[in-house]
Design a protein around this motif. Structure first.
Motif, PDB file in Angstrom:
ATOM      1  N   LYS A 140       0.714  -1.183   0.052  1.00  0.00           N
ATOM      2  CA  LYS A 140      -0.142   0.110   0.162  1.00  0.00           C
ATOM      3  C   LYS A 140       0.885   1.124   0.013  1.00  0.00           C
ATOM      4  O   LYS A 140       0.522   2.227  -0.588  1.00  0.00           O
ATOM      5  CB  LYS A 140      -0.844  -0.155   1.285  1.00  0.00           C
ATOM      6  N   TYR A 141       1.956   1.006   0.768  1.00  0.00           N
ATOM      7  CA  TYR A 141       2.903   2.487   0.757  1.00  0.00           C
ATOM      8  C   TYR A 141       3.542   2.323  -0.452  1.00  0.00           C
ATOM      9  O   TYR A 141       3.787   3.435  -1.055  1.00  0.00           O
ATOM     10  CB  TYR A 141       3.917   2.167   1.912  1.00  0.00           C
ATOM     11  N   LEU A 142       4.163   1.327  -1.090  1.00  0.00           N
ATOM     12  CA  LEU A 142       5.197   1.329  -2.078  1.00  0.00           C
ATOM     13  C   LEU A 142       4.499   1.282  -3.444  1.00  0.00           C
ATOM     14  O   LEU A 142       5.253   1.583  -4.443  1.00  0.00           O
ATOM     15  CB  LEU A 142       6.118  -0.078  -2.000  1.00  0.00           C
ATOM     16  N   SER A 143       3.285   1.128  -3.442  1.00  0.00           N
ATOM     17  CA  SER A 143       2.702   1.020  -4.963  1.00  0.00           C
ATOM     18  C   SER A 143       2.699   2.546  -5.482  1.00  0.00           C
ATOM     19  O   SER A 143       2.229   2.564  -6.606  1.00  0.00           O
ATOM     20  CB  SER A 143       1.037   0.678  -4.825  1.00  0.00           C
ATOM     21  N   ASN A 144       2.767   3.563  -4.672  1.00  0.00           N
ATOM     22  CA  ASN A 144       3.222   4.897  -5.095  1.00  0.00           C
ATOM     23  C   ASN A 144       4.443   5.209  -5.601  1.00  0.00           C
ATOM     24  O   ASN A 144       4.756   6.066  -6.549  1.00  0.00           O
ATOM     25  CB  ASN A 144       2.957   5.851  -3.871  1.00  0.00           C
ATOM     26  N   ILE A 145       5.163   4.353  -5.352  1.00  0.00           N
ATOM     27  CA  ILE A 145       6.827   4.382  -5.888  1.00  0.00           C
ATOM     28  C   ILE A 145       7.257   3.546  -7.071  1.00  0.00           C
ATOM     29  O   ILE A 145       7.725   3.960  -8.135  1.00  0.00           O
ATOM     30  CB  ILE A 145       7.834   4.180  -4.744  1.00  0.00           C
ATOM     31  N   TYR A 146       6.637   2.187  -7.127  1.00  0.00           N
ATOM     32  CA  TYR A 146       7.103   1.173  -7.972  1.00  0.00           C
ATOM     33  C   TYR A 146       5.878   1.051  -8.938  1.00  0.00           C
ATOM     34  O   TYR A 146       4.817   1.081  -8.350  1.00  0.00           O
ATOM     35  CB  TYR A 146       7.206  -0.141  -7.306  1.00  0.00           C
TER      36      TYR A 146
END
Length: 494
Positions: free
Chosen positions: A56-62
């Protein structure tokens, strides 16, 4: 994905380089910042991690090659088109002029590296997701080919979980992706993201997004109402009216997690009459009694909105008369064991009371989620046990393949209830050849109806997500439960 209960991680990941200060004041919106509050912290920045809260956090980056849209259908991401060369070979054309956050250009070498790392790295949680892939190879700089071991109708769904990273990159404590936001710092339980201006797609409305971990429900509610945060990813049901009264927007929708009672055929429940009696004696509104607003009764195997679900399936209310009739065909005393995870003892006792109506004694065993999972996997589960499944691939086939198929090297990994039916196994295995969604949906619903006749897996309830957001924020919910900061905009009322 097999689950027993959703358990919050209690430790926060703090390895990201801290290069700036955070601001949690009430002027977030006017400052071009949006803040999203979570009940759990990020624990790992690796793109190889599968833990839902981290993603949920990383889906903004990767970003992956293919992604799910709001309606849980696959669409383009870093691949712009794809097709099957033959039953086992897929070719993907990659998006051109895409930059990573470090300024390097994304190409086929990066895609092949990302896929191979996810499939083979010892620290990867994605081995199972890619176990059906034989090879991934580059064809020039803007195409790749993926060869599968068998036809795989869900390959695109699986690829939505494989994030693309630069070739050779392994320092995941400083995440580098191609997403609309790049990681700036982690400080005071807050992951701060900055808009990546060279992003290939539409730029985010907010130049800064802060993803903050607030463990206290009361503090999260207060932070939203006071505009310290603009989006809550976890809302206790008892706070819904409080938030609505304060003018907040509340969204409730399925969490893709379905819970079942598994009727183990390894013991007395192998008898069809007794199993049918037990099946018909179950029928209380367990979701209403014990769900606390987080659960919705269901009588289908699929989660709402995924392929294979149907809006026409009505909930079961039990049939005591039929239960008693079938119970009479199995004379004598019957004692069954029932395993439930910690926190669900009252549910176990309610099931015990229901089965007492047909003269079946139930011994309720409350055990840890880890112990229950172990019993399921090693074949020592009780006569009846609680089981949960999260539909990450948006397709009912993943449940049938992993749970109801006879246990083999490739199938039935979580079949702990000793069910085996060669005819059904054949139908499940053939699902990989059904590619068209319309055909696949009909096939899955037919298989679901046929399996329900076996009376071995009883659907109980489906978990619900409850999100809340400021009226100043515009957002359209996603069936996969993801909150992408790029989807958030300021709500301007004329």
């Amino acid at each position: 994905m097999f689950l027993i209960l959703t358990v919050a991680n209690l430790s926060a990941c703090t390895k990201l380089s801290q290069t700036g200060e955070t601001n949690q004041g009430t002027d977030n919106l006017t400052a071009g910042t949006v803040t999203i509050a979570y009940a759990e912290p990020i624990t790992d920045y690796s793109p190889l991690n599968y833990l839902a809260i981290n993603r949920k956090y990383l889906s903004n980056i990767y970003e992956p090659l293919v992604k799910f849209n709001r309606n849980f259908s696959t669409e383009t991401a870093l691949a712009v088109s794809w097709g099957r060369i033959d039953d086992l070979t897929w070719e993907f054309h990659l998006r051109k002029d895409v930059l990573f956050h470090d300024g390097t250009t994304f190409d086929s070498a990066d895609a092949v590296y990302s896929l191979n790392l996810a499939a083979s790295d010892k620290n990867s949680d994605l081995h199972g997701m890619l176990s059906g892939i034989e090879s991934a190879t580059a064809v020039g700089t803007d195409r790749i080919r993926i060869k599968t071991l068998i036809p795989d109708a869900l390959l695109l769904n699986r690829l939505t979980y494989i994030y693309m990273i630069p070739d050779g990159y392994t320092d995941f404590n400083l995440p580098i992706g191609t997403g609309p936001y790049g990681a700036k710092d982690f400080k005071d339980n807050t992951l701060t993201l900055e808009r990546f201006n060279p992003y290939w797609g539409p730029l985010p409305y907010f130049d800064t997004a802060k993803l903050i971990y607030i463990p206290s429900p009361e503090e999260r509610i207060s932070a939203l109402i006071s505009n310290q945060v603009q989006f809550l990813a976890s809302v206790p049901p008892e706070e819904i009216e409080t938030l609505k009264t304060a003018g907040m927007t509340v969204e409730v929708f399925p969490a893709l997690e379905v819970s079942y009672l598994m009727l183990n055929q390894g013991g007395v429940l192998k008898d069809t009459s007794l199993r049918t009696a037990v099946w018909n004696a179950i029928g209380s509104d367990y979701a209403g009694e014990f769900g606390g607003g987080y659960l919705e009764s269901t009588f289908q195997y699929a989660a709402s909105g995924i392929l294979g679900s149907s809006k026409s399936v009505k909930n079961n209310t039990g049939n005591l008369e039929a239960a008693q009739e079938h119970r009479s065909k199995y004379p004598g005393n019957v004692t069954l064991t029932l395993d439930v995870p910690e926190g669900l003892t009252e549910l176990g006792n309610a099931i015990k009371d229901d089965l007492a109506r047909i003269n079946v004694v139930v011994q309720v065993n409350t055990i840890s989620s880890e112990e229950l999972a172990g019993k399921i996997e090693n074949g020592t589960a009780a006569d009846i046990y609680f089981f949960g499944w999260k539909y990450d691939l948006a397709d009912l086939a993943e449940f049938f393949e992993n749970v109801t198929h006879t246990k083999t090297e490739k199938f039935g990994l979580y079949n702990g209830f000793n069910y085996s039916n060669a005819e059904m196994d054949g139908k499940i295995e053939n699902l990989s050849n059904v590619l068209l969604q319309t055909d696949r949906s009909v096939t899955l619903m037919g298989l679901s109806a046929r399996f329900k006749e076996e009376k071995t897996v009883y659907p109980l309830f489906e978990a619900q997500n409850i999100y809340a957001l400021s009226p100043d924020i515009s957002w359209v919910l996603r069936l996969d439960g993801q909150i992408w900061a790029v989807d958030l905009m300021k709500n301007v009322l004329e």
